[in-house]
Scaffold this active site. Structure first.
Site, PDB file in Angstrom:
ATOM      1  N   SER A 104       2.029  -1.003   0.679  1.00 18.74           N
ATOM      2  CA  SER A 104       1.905  -2.459   0.659  1.00 18.74           C
ATOM      3  C   SER A 104       3.268  -3.148   0.580  1.00 18.74           C
ATOM      4  O   SER A 104       4.093  -3.000   1.462  1.00 18.74           O
ATOM      5  CB  SER A 104       0.993  -2.869  -0.499  1.00 18.74           C
ATOM      6  OG  SER A 104       0.655  -4.221  -0.450  1.00 18.74           O
ATOM      7  N   ASP A 254       2.965  -9.305   4.053  1.00 15.15           N
ATOM      8  CA  ASP A 254       3.643  -8.224   3.342  1.00 15.15           C
ATOM      9  C   ASP A 254       3.636  -6.992   4.231  1.00 15.15           C
ATOM     10  O   ASP A 254       3.210  -7.035   5.387  1.00 15.15           O
ATOM     11  CB  ASP A 254       2.993  -7.953   1.986  1.00 15.15           C
ATOM     12  CG  ASP A 254       1.604  -7.339   2.082  1.00 15.15           C
ATOM     13  OD1 ASP A 254       0.966  -7.460   3.152  1.00 15.15           O
ATOM     14  OD2 ASP A 254       1.139  -6.744   1.093  1.00 15.15           O
ATOM     15  N   ASP A 256       1.930  -4.289   4.597  1.00 16.16           N
ATOM     16  CA  ASP A 256       0.728  -3.751   5.243  1.00 16.16           C
ATOM     17  C   ASP A 256      -0.189  -4.844   5.775  1.00 16.16           C
ATOM     18  O   ASP A 256      -1.292  -4.561   6.244  1.00 16.16           O
ATOM     19  CB  ASP A 256      -0.033  -2.814   4.304  1.00 16.16           C
ATOM     20  CG  ASP A 256      -0.756  -3.528   3.180  1.00 16.16           C
ATOM     21  OD1 ASP A 256      -0.251  -4.580   2.733  1.00 16.16           O
ATOM     22  OD2 ASP A 256      -1.813  -3.044   2.737  1.00 16.16           O
ATOM     23  N   ASP A 258      -1.902  -7.403   4.448  1.00 17.67           N
ATOM     24  CA  ASP A 258      -3.097  -7.966   3.825  1.00 17.67           C
ATOM     25  C   ASP A 258      -2.774  -9.135   2.899  1.00 17.67           C
ATOM     26  O   ASP A 258      -3.660  -9.842   2.444  1.00 17.67           O
ATOM     27  CB  ASP A 258      -3.914  -6.900   3.081  1.00 17.67           C
ATOM     28  CG  ASP A 258      -3.153  -6.240   1.937  1.00 17.67           C
ATOM     29  OD1 ASP A 258      -1.959  -6.535   1.752  1.00 17.67           O
ATOM     30  OD2 ASP A 258      -3.769  -5.405   1.236  1.00 17.67           O
TER      31      ASP A 258
END
Length: 456
Positions: A104, A254, A256, A258
């Site tokens: 993430s 960010d 990843d 999400d």
């Protein structure tokens, strides 16, 4: 022991548990759980695997697919794509599970694995427990005997691998389908900060194909520059770019894809709380209720109360936000960090889709983002992270409990105190909100110092 934290399994690559040997076993035991739960004997279970742009993703990807294949599970390889894309494509391919290789918003040297169930939601607690139990057993056997051989299925039952070449296109069309057909973005200049992460290719394309004049920044990943002074956790560069280009709005993902934060035309930051306020109060249909978390600013709660919209807090983590939304029959929830759930559009937090919904409100209302957040006043907030040598529960120490109670009494009716243990590292998070900014700062640091003195 539990290998799973609040958002899957995460750590520094090359250090336990994020090692190729562990990842191989994780893929294998997860595959065995899927095989055991397979109700259709005419086909093998299948999974989809996607990743962000970290170099270590190549190693983890290979280890995971080998483990799944050894367990008798077919694997569809998606390549670099945002986490919500993997959730969507899990359902699209009728797979039994989706796997995301990502840490993430963490630096490049970290990585991790998180799972989705076949319906594109986070794994149930029961499924996660089953995986963890098998993983604990196989790791214990390996530690007891280094020569332990993983029980691979019969060669005729091994899984296969298949790379999906049109995965990006499928997800782009899914995102565009969440935007009202009667609108387009041709009147907007949008700066998109891709965090050199999983959304580097798809996020600018979605905006461009909807007509926006797109200025993409941090969209050239090299495997180690993901989240490096960019993206939703470092929005200063986006704020500067919006002002320099005279853009209408900025969007930061960010690593990843999400999480989302936004920047209005003046360069002011609009975080997840601000996004929830806009969508709840000025969307096409006024929200019945909103789910926030323990970290949501009290200003959001007060603003929604003024708008006569119910608000409840869930534990930190989008899986808990999802549970609260389902329990209340609502569709909108999220966290100030930028995990935004719009359940009428997507089954998981999706930065691109959440951003499109805000742009749709701007179009429908013909108002700038700075106008849309009027009425939402953020209370001063101070967050201090106290790193420990090992995790200890501060509520087991009477002198700390007494200090927390005293602080809460001082803040009564004017603010909040939140003391929370990190789910991924030995850290205590101290958050204070108050209508007095100086009090926020002093009280948060004082409590942090007391925790450090007692817990070490």
């Amino acid at each position: 022991m539990s290998y799973f934290g609040t958002d899957g399994i995460r750590g520094k690559f090359g250090e336990s548990p994020i090692t190729p040997d562990f990842i191989l076993k994780l893929g294998y035991v997860t595959g065995r759980v899927l095989v055991e739960n397979n109700t259709n004997p005419s086909r093998k279970p299948s999974v989809v695997i996607g990743k962000d742009t970290r170099l270590s993703g190549y190693v983890i990807e290979g280890a995971l697919q080998s483990g799944f294949n050894a367990a008798g599970v077919d694997v569809h390889m998606l390549g670099p794509l945002p986490t919500p894309a993997i959730a969507h494509l899990t359902r699209s391919f009728n797979a039994d599970a989706g796997v995301v290789i990502s840490a993430s918003h963490n630096p490049y040297f970290d990585n991790g694995i998180k799972f989705f169930s076949g319906d594109g939601k986070k794994l149930t607690d029961e499924m996660q427990t089953a995986i963890n139990d098998k993983l604990t057993a196989i790791m214990s056997a390996s530690e007891a005997d280094n020569n332990t051989i993983m029980p691979i299925v019969d060669p005729a039952k091994l899984g296969k691998n298949n790379r999906i070449n049109d995965a990006k296109g499928r997800y782009i069309e899914f995102c565009k389908g969440s935007f009202p057909y009667q609108y387009d973005l041709s009147h907007l200049t949008v700066v998109v900060d891709c965090a050199n992460g999983a959304g580097y290719s798809v996020a600018p394309r979605v905006m461009r194909e909807l007509g926006a004049n797109v200025i993409a920044i941090n969209h050239a990943p090299d495997g180690i520059n993901i989240n490096a002074d960019c993206g939703s956790t470092h929005p200063a560069g986006l704020q500067k770019a919006v002002v320099e280009h005279g853009a209408d709005v900025g969007i930061a993902l960010d690593g990843d894809g999400d999480r989302i934060v936004m920047v209005d035309e003046t360069g002011a930051l609009v975080d997840g709380d601000g996004i929830l306020y806009v969508l709840a109060t000025q969307g096409a249909d006024k929200a019945k209720g909103v789910v926030g978390t323990l970290m949501s600013n009290m200003g959001l709660e007060l603003a929604l109360k003024t708008a006569e919209i119910d608000f409840v807090r869930a534990k930190v983590g989008d899986r808990y936000v999802m549970q609260a939304l389902e329990a209340n029959g609502w569709i909108l929830g999220g966290e100030p960090s930028g995990h935004i759930l719009c359940l009428d559009k997507s089954r998981t937090g999706d930065a691109i889709i959440a951003g499109l919904q805000v742009l749709a409100v701007m179009q429908a209302r013909d108002r700038a983002l700075s106008d849309l957040v009027e009425g939402f006043d953020v209370l001063p907030q101070k967050l201090v992270n106290v790193r420990l040598s090992e995790m200890k529960d501060p509520f087991e120490y009477p002198e700390l409990v007494a200090a927390f109670d005293k602080a809460r009494a001082a803040l009564a009716g004017r603010g909040r105190l939140l003391i929370r243990q990190s789910g991924t590292e030995p850290m205590i998070r101290v958050m204070v909100e108050s209508d007095d900014e100086i009090e926020c700062d002093v009280l948060a640091n004082d409590l942090a110092d007391q925790i450090k003195a007692v817990l070490g």
